[in-house]
Design a protein around this motif. Structure first.
Motif, PDB file in Angstrom:
ATOM      1  N   GLU A   1       0.900  -1.221  -0.197  1.00  0.00           N
ATOM      2  CA  GLU A   1       0.170  -0.120  -0.079  1.00  0.00           C
ATOM      3  C   GLU A   1       0.959   1.234  -0.141  1.00  0.00           C
ATOM      4  OE1 GLU A   1      -2.982  -2.171   3.071  1.00  0.00           O
ATOM      5  OE2 GLU A   1      -2.913  -0.145   3.205  1.00  0.00           O
ATOM      6  N   LEU A   2       0.555   1.975  -0.824  1.00  0.00           N
ATOM      7  CA  LEU A   2       1.214   3.515  -1.107  1.00  0.00           C
ATOM      8  C   LEU A   2       0.387   4.505  -0.650  1.00  0.00           C
ATOM      9  CD1 LEU A   2       3.843   5.216  -2.121  1.00  0.00           C
ATOM     10  CD2 LEU A   2       2.815   4.975  -4.252  1.00  0.00           C
ATOM     11  N   SER A   3       0.868   5.416   0.226  1.00  0.00           N
ATOM     12  CA  SER A   3       0.282   6.718   0.555  1.00  0.00           C
ATOM     13  C   SER A   3       1.413   7.611   0.937  1.00  0.00           C
ATOM     14  CB  SER A   3      -0.731   6.359   1.748  1.00  0.00           C
ATOM     15  OG  SER A   3       0.157   5.973   3.084  1.00  0.00           O
TER      16      SER A   3
ATOM     17  N   PHE B   1       3.473   0.123   3.132  1.00  0.00           N
ATOM     18  CA  PHE B   1       2.947  -0.649   4.078  1.00  0.00           C
ATOM     19  C   PHE B   1       2.550  -2.095   3.119  1.00  0.00           C
ATOM     20  CE2 PHE B   1       1.516  -1.807   7.848  1.00  0.00           C
ATOM     21  CZ  PHE B   1       0.284  -2.646   7.621  1.00  0.00           C
TER      22      PHE B   1
ATOM     23  N   ALA C   1       6.564  -1.631   7.481  1.00  0.00           N
ATOM     24  CA  ALA C   1       6.192  -0.331   6.943  1.00  0.00           C
ATOM     25  C   ALA C   1       7.207   0.456   6.698  1.00  0.00           C
ATOM     26  CB  ALA C   1       5.544   0.463   8.089  1.00  0.00           C
TER      27      ALA C   1
ATOM     28  N   GLU D   1       8.836   4.394   5.678  1.00  0.00           N
ATOM     29  CA  GLU D   1       8.490   5.643   5.536  1.00  0.00           C
ATOM     30  C   GLU D   1       9.582   6.767   5.334  1.00  0.00           C
ATOM     31  OE1 GLU D   1       6.014   7.511   8.558  1.00  0.00           O
ATOM     32  OE2 GLU D   1       6.446   9.396   7.865  1.00  0.00           O
TER      33      GLU D   1
ATOM     34  N   GLU E   1      10.543   5.604   9.477  1.00  0.00           N
ATOM     35  CA  GLU E   1       9.938   4.405  10.080  1.00  0.00           C
ATOM     36  C   GLU E   1      10.544   3.353   9.034  1.00  0.00           C
ATOM     37  OE1 GLU E   1       5.824   4.085  10.182  1.00  0.00           O
ATOM     38  OE2 GLU E   1       5.793   2.194  11.247  1.00  0.00           O
TER      39      GLU E   1
ATOM     40  N   LYS F   1       9.979  -0.548   9.888  1.00  0.00           N
ATOM     41  CA  LYS F   1       9.766  -1.575  10.853  1.00  0.00           C
ATOM     42  C   LYS F   1       9.022  -2.675  10.419  1.00  0.00           C
ATOM     43  CE  LYS F   1       5.914  -0.715  13.828  1.00  0.00           C
ATOM     44  NZ  LYS F   1       5.399   0.663  13.833  1.00  0.00           N
TER      45      LYS F   1
ATOM     46  N   ASP G   1      11.477   3.401  14.151  1.00  0.00           N
ATOM     47  CA  ASP G   1      10.067   3.449  14.423  1.00  0.00           C
ATOM     48  C   ASP G   1       9.872   4.796  15.093  1.00  0.00           C
ATOM     49  OD1 ASP G   1       7.402   1.390  15.928  1.00  0.00           O
ATOM     50  OD2 ASP G   1       7.374   3.177  14.781  1.00  0.00           O
TER      51      ASP G   1
END
Lengths: 397, 278
Positions: free
Chosen positions: A22-24, A58, A69, A71, A90, A92, A107
């Protein structure tokens, strides 16, 4: 490091749909305008644009118990080479079981209940260059184990790598007369950034009370800035990172209209053992004058009795904070937050106003103004002529 | 709500209970009370009993907001609910937003109460912060919509007092007959002085509700449409349509992919699990 991170993130974005990732995240443009000329040699004017790229990847495994995840964060800033930076916020792996969980990697963990200063929020290092509100944090490498029982939650943290605080360079605004030399930090521990730090936390909800008690043992995230000269003979401040032990408590009492908040800690390792506390309340009027607008009032008081020579400097030693929050509860979630922080003894004052709202479905605009007065005393930051206005446009995806 | 402690664990037992053994007929319900107030209460209790025992549920929700000019705005969220059998408490719920993207990952954990404010925590993903919030105000707009928190919280019998008015064809489906009752919120901070509800005499489902504001004027009307039955017993409407007569704005809720008894437990409704939501 920056190039590799960008390349990796781009690859992950293009592959994401193929691998059920999932990409955001968001991209943003920030424009700043300083209202006064810079004061010190080497500084640039500071007014101009910077950009941020902050995607989140994610993946949850089919067993529903494991996930990964990632980031990364990038800020491009032509005004200050040290404000331009890249970070892994992030990265982790998390394993969730019935009444425990285990995570490993980078994290972010938040502890606390107050608004004007996150006093007990010690796990992550502050990404100080991002904003004077000091709310942004650098990712922290850690192994975290959490245990969930009827009598409370216990979390244990092992942090094998220390992140140094970010500071603006000599080119940057919002700094004191002497720039910080981030290349030559000094550690109390011979292991320097590889000194393993530990923390333990217990938290539970008792009816209307949310309580947390924690202990941290390791390298202080706050740096003591010590005057020195660099190789070129210029005055600089050298960050010194001491080993500390800190025991803290955070409590919120939630009643019908008022939230009562308290954070406090006792710390040893930086001169004599000292205590610091911040406490206050948040009161909200709902639906004022038969409208759907909520108006909230916040008041917090800060106390800190640390040694001014043997401990890192703080502005929160005898300070009062007042703020109001107006939420229109409209389709665009428009909100205004205005606050003032003033020191009872030194008489310095910081005032900030922030307005934000959504535009359409995917955009958000934030307008911010920060104003400083009375910061004339000798200290590591002289902010009086650093008033600025800021407009940020963010696109979420 | 007066819930009896049930030791039912499997779907089979619940199927057995459904509709024949414990449920009263419309006639039995009306004759069980001698005053309109008692009849109204009996209707509400029967509707509540019909929904008892669902255990837990998950559903996806699309919320469409419309202003008076017809401009639309959408919110998407996922809801998990755990039925709490303690008579003094309401259900537990966990709501996580997917859209708009700036609030993606924002979550609300709620332990509903009957006449007290709910225990509620909010998760802010940008700060990774769980904040306990005051939920005294249940009458303000939820996410800018025409639904207030008290409109979508679990409907417990003891949250109101009642008065039965009459029976007539249901406004949303004239093939059915509906009990029409007034109900008065017992919660002291409610935004409404009274509501009028249409509950069908067959299955005791709520089809329409009128909301009257603090001045006693008609404020909103809610229609619950496209009812579907799950596990041979539990009815859920696929569509909720709320119209605000005073502002001309409206909000629709569209429920999709209802699942029941997926195995949710108290441990899924904790601050720790709230923080894990994406």
């Amino acid at each position: 490091m920056k190039k590799q991170l960008i390349a990796f993130s781009t690859a992950l974005t293009t592959l994401s749909s193929a691998y059920a990732v999932e990409l955001s995240g968001s991209v943003g443009i920030e424009g700043r305008a300083f209202l006064n000329r810079h004061q010190f040699d080497g500084q640039k004017n500071g007014s101009g644009f910077s950009a941020t790229i902050n995607p989140e990847f994610f993946h949850e495994f089919k067993n529903g118990k494991d996930s990964i995840a990632f980031e990364p964060f990038l800020r491009l800033d032509p005004q200050d080479s040290d404000r331009e930076h890249v970070d892994v916020r992030e990265l982790k792996w998390l394993h969730v079981a019935d009444d425990w969980e285990l995570s490993a990697g980078v994290d972010k963990v938040f502890w606390g209940v107050t608004e004007s200063n996150h006093l007990v929020d010690i796990i992550n290092q502050t990404d100080a260059v991002e904003s004077p509100d000091q709310e942004d944090k650098l990712g922290q490498p850690m192994i975290q184990y959490g245990m969930f029982k009827d009598w409370g939650t216990v979390r244990a943290f092992v942090m094998p790598y220390f992140r140094e605080r970010t500071y603006v360079s000599s080119e940057g605004r919002l700094r004191g007369g002497v720039p910080v030399d981030t290349d030559n930090a000094v550690y109390e521990s011979g292991l320097e950034e590889r000194h393993p730090d530990f923390a333990l936390r217990y938290e539970h909800t008792f009816g209307d009370w949310d309580v947390g008690v924690a202990h941290f043992s390791g390298t202080s995230r706050e740096a003591r800035l010590v005057a020195d000269t660099n190789a070129g003979g210029q005055n600089v401040l050298i960050p010194h990172y001491d080993l500390i032990d800190q025991t803290s408590v955070d409590v919120q009492l939630t009643t019908e209209s008022v939230l009562w908040k308290l954070e406090a800690f006792s710390r040893s390792g930086q001169g004599e053992r000292f205590t610091a506390a911040v406490g206050g309340l948040e009161y909200t009027f709902y639906g004022v004058m038969d409208s759907t607008t909520d108006v909230g009032f916040l008041a917090e008081y800060h106390l800190d009795d640390r040694s001014t020579s043997k401990a890192p400097g703080t502005i929160f030693d005898d300070d009062i904070f007042f703020a109001t929050r107006i939420a229109w509860n409209d389709v665009d979630d428009s909100e205004l937050l205005a606050g003032i922080l003033f020191d009872r003894e030194e008489k310095n004052r910081s005032f900030s106003v922030e307005y934000e709202q959504r535009i359409g479905n995917n955009w958000e605009v934030t307008a911010e103004g920060r104003f400083f007065a009375g910061f004339g005393g000798a200290g590591d930051v002289a902010l009086t002529d650093e008033d600025y206005l800021q407009l940020t446009l963010t696109r979420y995806f | 709500m007066q819930r009896k402690l049930m030791t039912i664990t499997a779907g089979v037992s619940a199927l057995f209970v459904a509709s024949t053994t414990f449920a009263k007929t419309a006639e039995e319900v009306l004759t069980s009370g001698s005053t309109p107030e008692e009849q109204g209460l009996a209707i509400a209790k029967e509707a509540d009993i019909r929904d008892e025992g669902y255990g837990d549920s998950t559903v996806n929700l699309v919320m469409t907001l419309r202003n008076a000019s017809g401009n639309e705005s959408t919110r998407k969220l996922r809801t998990q609910t755990l039925e709490i059998l303690d008579t003094a408490l309401g259900d537990k719920s966990l709501n996580v937003f997917d859209e708009p993207r700036d609030v993606k990952g924002t979550g609300f954990l709620t332990f509903s109460k009957i006449l007290d404010p709910d225990d509620q925590w909010m998760y802010l993903p940008a700060l990774k912060r769980v904040k306990r919030i005051s939920s005294k105000n249940k009458s303000g707009p939820f996410m800018g919509s025409e639904f207030a928190l008290e409109d979508i919280s679990s409907q417990e019998v003891n949250k109101y007092t009642y008065k039965y008015l009459r029976t007539e064809p249901c406004p949303t489906d004239t093939s059915l007959n509906c009990f029409v009752s007034e109900r008065y919120p017992a919660y002291k901070y409610s935004g409404y002085t009274k509501q009028v509800g249409w509950i069908d005499t067959n299955e005791f489902r709520l089809h329409q509700t009128e909301f009257y504001d603090r001045k006693g004027d008609l404020l909103k009307t809610l229609k619950q449409l496209d009812y579907k039955q799950y596990l041979n017993q539990y009815w859920r409407a696929d569509k909720f349509e709320m119209v605000n007569h005073q502002t001309g704005k409206s909000t629709s809720l569209s429920y999709d992919n209802y699942k029941f008894r997926v195995g949710l437990k108290d441990g899924d409704f904790t601050k720790a699990n709230l923080k894990r939501q994406r």
